[in-house]
Motif scaffolding. Structure first.
Motif, mmCIF file in Angstrom:
data_model
loop_
_atom_site.group_PDB
_atom_site.id
_atom_site.type_symbol
_atom_site.label_atom_id
_atom_site.label_comp_id
_atom_site.label_asym_id
_atom_site.label_seq_id
_atom_site.Cartn_x
_atom_site.Cartn_y
_atom_site.Cartn_z
ATOM 1 N N LYS A 27 40.789 51.243 45.776
ATOM 2 C CA LYS A 27 40.756 50.504 44.510
ATOM 3 C C LYS A 27 42.109 49.883 44.172
ATOM 4 O O LYS A 27 42.180 48.920 43.415
ATOM 5 C CB LYS A 27 40.333 51.424 43.357
ATOM 6 C CG LYS A 27 38.866 51.742 43.328
ATOM 7 C CD LYS A 27 38.516 52.606 42.130
ATOM 8 C CE LYS A 27 37.022 52.821 42.041
ATOM 9 N NZ LYS A 27 36.645 53.655 40.890
ATOM 10 N N THR A 28 43.176 50.441 44.732
ATOM 11 C CA THR A 28 44.523 49.956 44.412
ATOM 12 C C THR A 28 45.056 48.952 45.436
ATOM 13 O O THR A 28 46.175 48.478 45.294
ATOM 14 C CB THR A 28 45.508 51.133 44.316
ATOM 15 O OG1 THR A 28 45.583 51.783 45.592
ATOM 16 C CG2 THR A 28 45.072 52.136 43.251
ATOM 17 N N ILE A 29 44.267 48.647 46.442
ATOM 18 C CA ILE A 29 44.724 47.743 47.503
ATOM 19 C C ILE A 29 44.156 46.348 47.260
ATOM 20 O O ILE A 29 42.944 46.168 47.187
ATOM 21 C CB ILE A 29 44.317 48.270 48.898
ATOM 22 C CG1 ILE A 29 44.886 49.678 49.115
ATOM 23 C CG2 ILE A 29 44.778 47.319 49.991
ATOM 24 C CD1 ILE A 29 44.354 50.386 50.343
ATOM 25 N N GLU A 30 45.042 45.365 47.160
ATOM 26 C CA GLU A 30 44.646 43.978 46.898
ATOM 27 C C GLU A 30 43.977 43.384 48.134
ATOM 28 O O GLU A 30 44.386 43.630 49.261
ATOM 29 C CB GLU A 30 45.885 43.155 46.507
ATOM 30 C CG GLU A 30 45.575 41.773 45.988
ATOM 31 C CD GLU A 30 45.472 40.700 47.074
ATOM 32 O OE1 GLU A 30 44.770 39.713 46.826
ATOM 33 O OE2 GLU A 30 46.077 40.859 48.146
ATOM 34 N N HIS A 31 42.938 42.603 47.888
ATOM 35 C CA HIS A 31 42.175 41.972 48.972
ATOM 36 C C HIS A 31 41.558 40.685 48.430
ATOM 37 O O HIS A 31 40.667 40.743 47.578
ATOM 38 C CB HIS A 31 41.081 42.949 49.437
ATOM 39 C CG HIS A 31 40.365 42.533 50.670
ATOM 40 N ND1 HIS A 31 40.905 42.692 51.920
ATOM 41 C CD2 HIS A 31 39.155 41.974 50.859
ATOM 42 C CE1 HIS A 31 40.054 42.260 52.819
ATOM 43 N NE2 HIS A 31 38.979 41.813 52.201
#
Length: 167
Positions: A27-31
């Motif tokens: 949830k905290t990883i940008e994509h």
């Protein structure tokens, strides 16, 4: 994605994944301008609906669609690391998904081949093709939302240059 939340069958299939602490780290990883979690949920749910309509194995599609980008990475990655991840992350995601959730051969293929033709792993199953195409469509949409104004700006500059060169 309120449709997904109201789809009890889908929730029964993937609820244990969505509630998993390790999975929730994405949830905290940008994509593509959103979180990897949100991207994965979209790919999973749309693939599930298509697979169900096509009378394919929508159970495997829902799970593997959710797990197709299930690998952890540092937000401080260099541009080079991000680029290289494009080619190697399917195998990382497959390994991580298998360690945490235990996946079957079809789910492994769906995860491993979701980047075809960028990587050379050709999908073996119709279900793998569904997730592959949905991932491209969802990713393309997310990418255009994130960079749309820049792409529009670049296209306008190109057209101005083209028209000026025709004079």
């Amino acid at each position: 994605m309120s449709q997904m939340q109201n789809d009890n069958e889908y929730t029964k299939i993937v609820g244990h994944i969505l509630d998993n602490e390790e999975f929730n780290k994405i949830k905290t990883i940008e994509h593509h301008g959103i979180s990897r979690f949100d991207h994965s949920v979209k790919v999973s749910y749309y693939s599930y609906k298509i697979a169900k309509a096509l009378k394919l194995d929508y159970y495997d599609v829902a799970r593997a669609g959710l797990l197709h980008d299930f690998f952890l990475s540092d937000d401080e990655r260099t541009i080079k690391d991000r680029f290289l991840s494009t080619f190697v992350h399917p195998k990382k995601a497959e390994k991580h998904a298998n360690q945490i959730f235990g996946i079957n051969e079809r789910e492994a293929d769906i995860i491993r081949t979701h980047m075809f033709p960028v990587n050379m792993s050709v999908p073996k199953y119709a279900e793998s093709w569904v997730v592959n195409f949905v991932d491209k469509a969802v990713g393309g949409y997310e990418f255009s939302k994130k960079f749309g104004y820049k792409l529009s700006y670049a296209a306008n500059l190109y057209l101005i240059f083209l028209f000026n060169s025709l004079k």
